[in-house]
Design a protein around this motif. Sequence first.
Motif, PDB file in Angstrom:
ATOM      1  N   THR A 229       0.853  -1.357   0.088  1.00 54.65           N
ATOM      2  CA  THR A 229      -0.044  -0.083   0.000  1.00 54.65           C
ATOM      3  C   THR A 229       0.899   1.300  -0.043  1.00 54.65           C
ATOM      4  OG1 THR A 229      -0.091   0.145   2.350  1.00 54.65           O
ATOM      5  CG2 THR A 229      -1.891  -1.080   1.267  1.00 54.65           C
ATOM      6  N   SER A 230       2.142   1.083   0.013  1.00 48.63           N
ATOM      7  CA  SER A 230       3.207   2.345   0.136  1.00 48.63           C
ATOM      8  C   SER A 230       3.031   2.818  -1.156  1.00 48.63           C
ATOM      9  CB  SER A 230       4.534   1.668   0.551  1.00 48.63           C
ATOM     10  OG  SER A 230       5.474   2.513   0.763  1.00 48.63           O
ATOM     11  N   TRP A 231       3.305   4.288  -1.128  1.00 50.38           N
ATOM     12  CA  TRP A 231       3.480   5.013  -2.382  1.00 50.38           C
ATOM     13  C   TRP A 231       4.692   6.129  -1.994  1.00 50.38           C
ATOM     14  CZ3 TRP A 231       2.690  10.353  -3.800  1.00 50.38           C
ATOM     15  CH2 TRP A 231       2.498  10.613  -5.196  1.00 50.38           C
ATOM     16  N   GLN A 232       5.807   5.527  -2.700  1.00 51.26           N
ATOM     17  CA  GLN A 232       7.144   6.598  -2.567  1.00 51.26           C
ATOM     18  C   GLN A 232       7.554   6.877  -3.905  1.00 51.26           C
ATOM     19  OE1 GLN A 232       9.590   3.487  -0.796  1.00 51.26           O
ATOM     20  NE2 GLN A 232       9.003   3.895   1.132  1.00 51.26           N
ATOM     21  N   ARG A 233       7.935   8.360  -3.853  1.00 57.79           N
ATOM     22  CA  ARG A 233       8.133   9.287  -4.919  1.00 57.79           C
ATOM     23  C   ARG A 233       9.221  10.357  -4.523  1.00 57.79           C
ATOM     24  NH1 ARG A 233       5.188   5.603  -6.422  1.00 57.79           N
ATOM     25  NH2 ARG A 233       3.378   5.753  -7.880  1.00 57.79           N
ATOM     26  N   ILE A 234      10.051  10.666  -5.468  1.00 57.79           N
ATOM     27  CA  ILE A 234      10.929  11.524  -5.192  1.00 57.79           C
ATOM     28  C   ILE A 234      10.585  12.820  -6.425  1.00 57.79           C
ATOM     29  CG2 ILE A 234      12.854  10.064  -4.592  1.00 57.79           C
ATOM     30  CD1 ILE A 234      13.357  11.559  -7.809  1.00 57.79           C
ATOM     31  N   VAL A 235      11.289  13.787  -6.138  1.00 60.81           N
ATOM     32  CA  VAL A 235      11.077  15.145  -6.838  1.00 60.81           C
ATOM     33  C   VAL A 235      12.479  15.501  -7.334  1.00 60.81           C
ATOM     34  CG1 VAL A 235      10.602  16.689  -5.190  1.00 60.81           C
ATOM     35  CG2 VAL A 235       9.724  17.040  -7.587  1.00 60.81           C
ATOM     36  N   THR A 236      12.682  15.781  -8.681  1.00 61.99           N
ATOM     37  CA  THR A 236      13.882  16.356  -8.961  1.00 61.99           C
ATOM     38  C   THR A 236      13.480  17.742  -9.570  1.00 61.99           C
ATOM     39  OG1 THR A 236      13.622  15.617 -11.501  1.00 61.99           O
ATOM     40  CG2 THR A 236      14.825  13.948  -9.994  1.00 61.99           C
ATOM     41  N   LEU A 237      14.489  18.435  -9.476  1.00 62.15           N
ATOM     42  CA  LEU A 237      14.843  20.028 -10.026  1.00 62.15           C
ATOM     43  C   LEU A 237      16.104  19.905 -10.877  1.00 62.15           C
ATOM     44  CD1 LEU A 237      13.731  22.778 -10.138  1.00 62.15           C
ATOM     45  CD2 LEU A 237      14.890  23.077  -7.825  1.00 62.15           C
ATOM     46  N   ASP A 238      16.322  19.973 -12.051  1.00 64.68           N
ATOM     47  CA  ASP A 238      17.500  20.177 -12.750  1.00 64.68           C
ATOM     48  C   ASP A 238      17.967  18.979 -12.687  1.00 64.68           C
ATOM     49  OD1 ASP A 238      16.900  22.783 -13.759  1.00 64.68           O
ATOM     50  OD2 ASP A 238      17.883  23.634 -12.075  1.00 64.68           O
ATOM     51  N   ASP A 239      17.318  17.705 -12.668  1.00 70.00           N
ATOM     52  CA  ASP A 239      18.053  16.354 -12.607  1.00 70.00           C
ATOM     53  C   ASP A 239      18.558  15.950 -11.426  1.00 70.00           C
ATOM     54  OD1 ASP A 239      17.081  15.660 -15.014  1.00 70.00           O
ATOM     55  OD2 ASP A 239      19.041  16.533 -16.127  1.00 70.00           O
ATOM     56  N   ARG A 240      18.335  16.949 -10.286  1.00 74.39           N
ATOM     57  CA  ARG A 240      18.823  16.633  -8.770  1.00 74.39           C
ATOM     58  C   ARG A 240      17.746  16.151  -7.893  1.00 74.39           C
ATOM     59  NH1 ARG A 240      20.020  21.482  -5.089  1.00 74.39           N
ATOM     60  NH2 ARG A 240      20.071  20.419  -3.143  1.00 74.39           N
ATOM     61  N   VAL A 241      17.955  15.250  -7.297  1.00 74.62           N
ATOM     62  CA  VAL A 241      16.868  15.038  -6.163  1.00 74.62           C
ATOM     63  C   VAL A 241      16.603  16.007  -5.261  1.00 74.62           C
ATOM     64  CG1 VAL A 241      16.031  13.213  -4.703  1.00 74.62           C
ATOM     65  CG2 VAL A 241      17.048  12.290  -6.697  1.00 74.62           C
TER      66      VAL A 241
ATOM     67  N   ASP B 231      -4.200   2.634   2.191  1.00 75.86           N
ATOM     68  CA  ASP B 231      -4.750   1.424   2.674  1.00 75.86           C
ATOM     69  C   ASP B 231      -6.031   1.723   3.159  1.00 75.86           C
ATOM     70  OD1 ASP B 231      -5.086  -0.891   3.937  1.00 75.86           O
ATOM     71  OD2 ASP B 231      -3.581  -0.781   5.371  1.00 75.86           O
ATOM     72  N   PRO B 232      -7.300   1.500   2.277  1.00 71.03           N
ATOM     73  CA  PRO B 232      -8.514   1.691   2.629  1.00 71.03           C
ATOM     74  C   PRO B 232      -8.895   0.874   3.872  1.00 71.03           C
ATOM     75  CG  PRO B 232      -8.477   0.843   0.466  1.00 71.03           C
ATOM     76  CD  PRO B 232      -7.006   1.045   0.772  1.00 71.03           C
TER      77      PRO B 232
ATOM     78  N   GLU C 293      -8.020   5.395  11.074  1.00 64.28           N
ATOM     79  CA  GLU C 293      -8.511   6.140   9.796  1.00 64.28           C
ATOM     80  C   GLU C 293      -7.376   7.092   9.319  1.00 64.28           C
ATOM     81  OE1 GLU C 293     -11.834   9.469   8.831  1.00 64.28           O
ATOM     82  OE2 GLU C 293     -11.954   8.437  10.706  1.00 64.28           O
ATOM     83  N   GLU C 294      -6.508   7.530  10.250  1.00 66.83           N
ATOM     84  CA  GLU C 294      -5.405   8.426   9.845  1.00 66.83           C
ATOM     85  C   GLU C 294      -4.249   7.815   8.929  1.00 66.83           C
ATOM     86  OE1 GLU C 294      -4.658   7.039  14.292  1.00 66.83           O
ATOM     87  OE2 GLU C 294      -6.235   7.503  13.107  1.00 66.83           O
ATOM     88  N   PHE C 295      -4.309   6.506   8.809  1.00 67.82           N
ATOM     89  CA  PHE C 295      -3.515   5.794   8.037  1.00 67.82           C
ATOM     90  C   PHE C 295      -3.927   5.154   6.586  1.00 67.82           C
ATOM     91  CE2 PHE C 295      -1.448   5.115  12.367  1.00 67.82           C
ATOM     92  CZ  PHE C 295      -0.461   6.006  12.340  1.00 67.82           C
ATOM     93  N   ARG C 296      -5.317   5.641   6.457  1.00 65.13           N
ATOM     94  CA  ARG C 296      -5.798   4.857   5.332  1.00 65.13           C
ATOM     95  C   ARG C 296      -5.343   5.815   3.933  1.00 65.13           C
ATOM     96  NH1 ARG C 296     -11.538   4.278   7.977  1.00 65.13           N
ATOM     97  NH2 ARG C 296     -10.932   2.617   9.281  1.00 65.13           N
ATOM     98  N   ALA C 297      -5.154   7.038   3.832  1.00 62.23           N
ATOM     99  CA  ALA C 297      -4.783   7.750   2.835  1.00 62.23           C
ATOM    100  C   ALA C 297      -3.821   9.074   3.608  1.00 62.23           C
ATOM    101  CB  ALA C 297      -5.876   8.568   2.132  1.00 62.23           C
ATOM    102  N   CYS C 298      -2.515   8.554   3.812  1.00 62.12           N
ATOM    103  CA  CYS C 298      -1.878   9.562   4.468  1.00 62.12           C
ATOM    104  C   CYS C 298      -0.159   9.833   3.765  1.00 62.12           C
ATOM    105  CB  CYS C 298      -1.577   9.179   5.756  1.00 62.12           C
ATOM    106  SG  CYS C 298      -0.747   7.479   5.988  1.00 62.12           S
ATOM    107  N   ILE C 299       0.335  11.027   4.430  1.00 65.81           N
ATOM    108  CA  ILE C 299       1.494  11.107   4.239  1.00 65.81           C
ATOM    109  C   ILE C 299       2.299  10.783   5.368  1.00 65.81           C
ATOM    110  CG2 ILE C 299       3.446  13.133   4.251  1.00 65.81           C
ATOM    111  CD1 ILE C 299       1.421  14.859   2.856  1.00 65.81           C
ATOM    112  N   TRP C 300       3.305   9.910   5.061  1.00 61.80           N
ATOM    113  CA  TRP C 300       4.153   8.971   6.130  1.00 61.80           C
ATOM    114  C   TRP C 300       5.371   9.941   6.416  1.00 61.80           C
ATOM    115  CZ3 TRP C 300       3.782   5.305   9.598  1.00 61.80           C
ATOM    116  CH2 TRP C 300       2.931   4.195   9.573  1.00 61.80           C
ATOM    117  N   ARG C 301       6.041  10.362   5.288  1.00 61.60           N
ATOM    118  CA  ARG C 301       7.211  11.282   5.514  1.00 61.60           C
ATOM    119  C   ARG C 301       7.101  12.055   4.277  1.00 61.60           C
ATOM    120  NH1 ARG C 301      12.866   9.883   7.703  1.00 61.60           N
ATOM    121  NH2 ARG C 301      11.608   8.380   9.013  1.00 61.60           N
ATOM    122  N   ILE C 302       7.785  13.464   4.490  1.00 57.03           N
ATOM    123  CA  ILE C 302       7.989  14.329   3.416  1.00 57.03           C
ATOM    124  C   ILE C 302       9.321  14.887   3.678  1.00 57.03           C
ATOM    125  CG2 ILE C 302       6.399  15.986   4.163  1.00 57.03           C
ATOM    126  CD1 ILE C 302       5.692  16.743   1.458  1.00 57.03           C
ATOM    127  N   ASN C 303      10.358  15.100   3.048  1.00 52.64           N
ATOM    128  CA  ASN C 303      11.377  15.451   3.223  1.00 52.64           C
ATOM    129  C   ASN C 303      11.924  16.515   1.900  1.00 52.64           C
ATOM    130  OD1 ASN C 303      11.443  13.468   5.070  1.00 52.64           O
ATOM    131  ND2 ASN C 303      13.451  12.823   4.804  1.00 52.64           N
TER     132      ASN C 303
END
Length: 150
Positions: A46-58, A67-68, A73-83
Amino acid sequence: MAELRLEELNASNIVAANTLSLKPGQEQFIAPVTYSAEATVVNPATSWQRIVTLDDRVVGFIHGNFDPENPHEEFRACIWRINVDADVQGRGVGRFLAKSLAEEAKRRGFDRITVLWEPGEEGPEAFFHRIGFTDVGETAYGDVIGALEL
């Protein structure tokens, strides 16, 4: 600012995602206590992990969960971590990541996403409030539960 691009976390970008820098004082807010307790039962499917790049740099990373069936409830559609790398904080990267997760949640049929954070002066509370999250409760560990209606 150049265009931000979202990519799945993979073997070629995971090292860069794991070495994003922080501003002084932010390290204590990386993962609320509640996440550490819940992480033992998270389903990797159920994990959704993504990176974002700017000028080819993470420059950022987000770990979401969809996880419906989760009993909390707070873990069904949530941000686990954002850096977001310290060098680009305040330039829209975090907003872009949260918006991307919100769009994915909506596509999957969710009507809100949640996030937990540990309260504190250098913590992420002001950021989440700026992008539309409102406080909806707190966990047994004292972490704030924020929600964004989609």
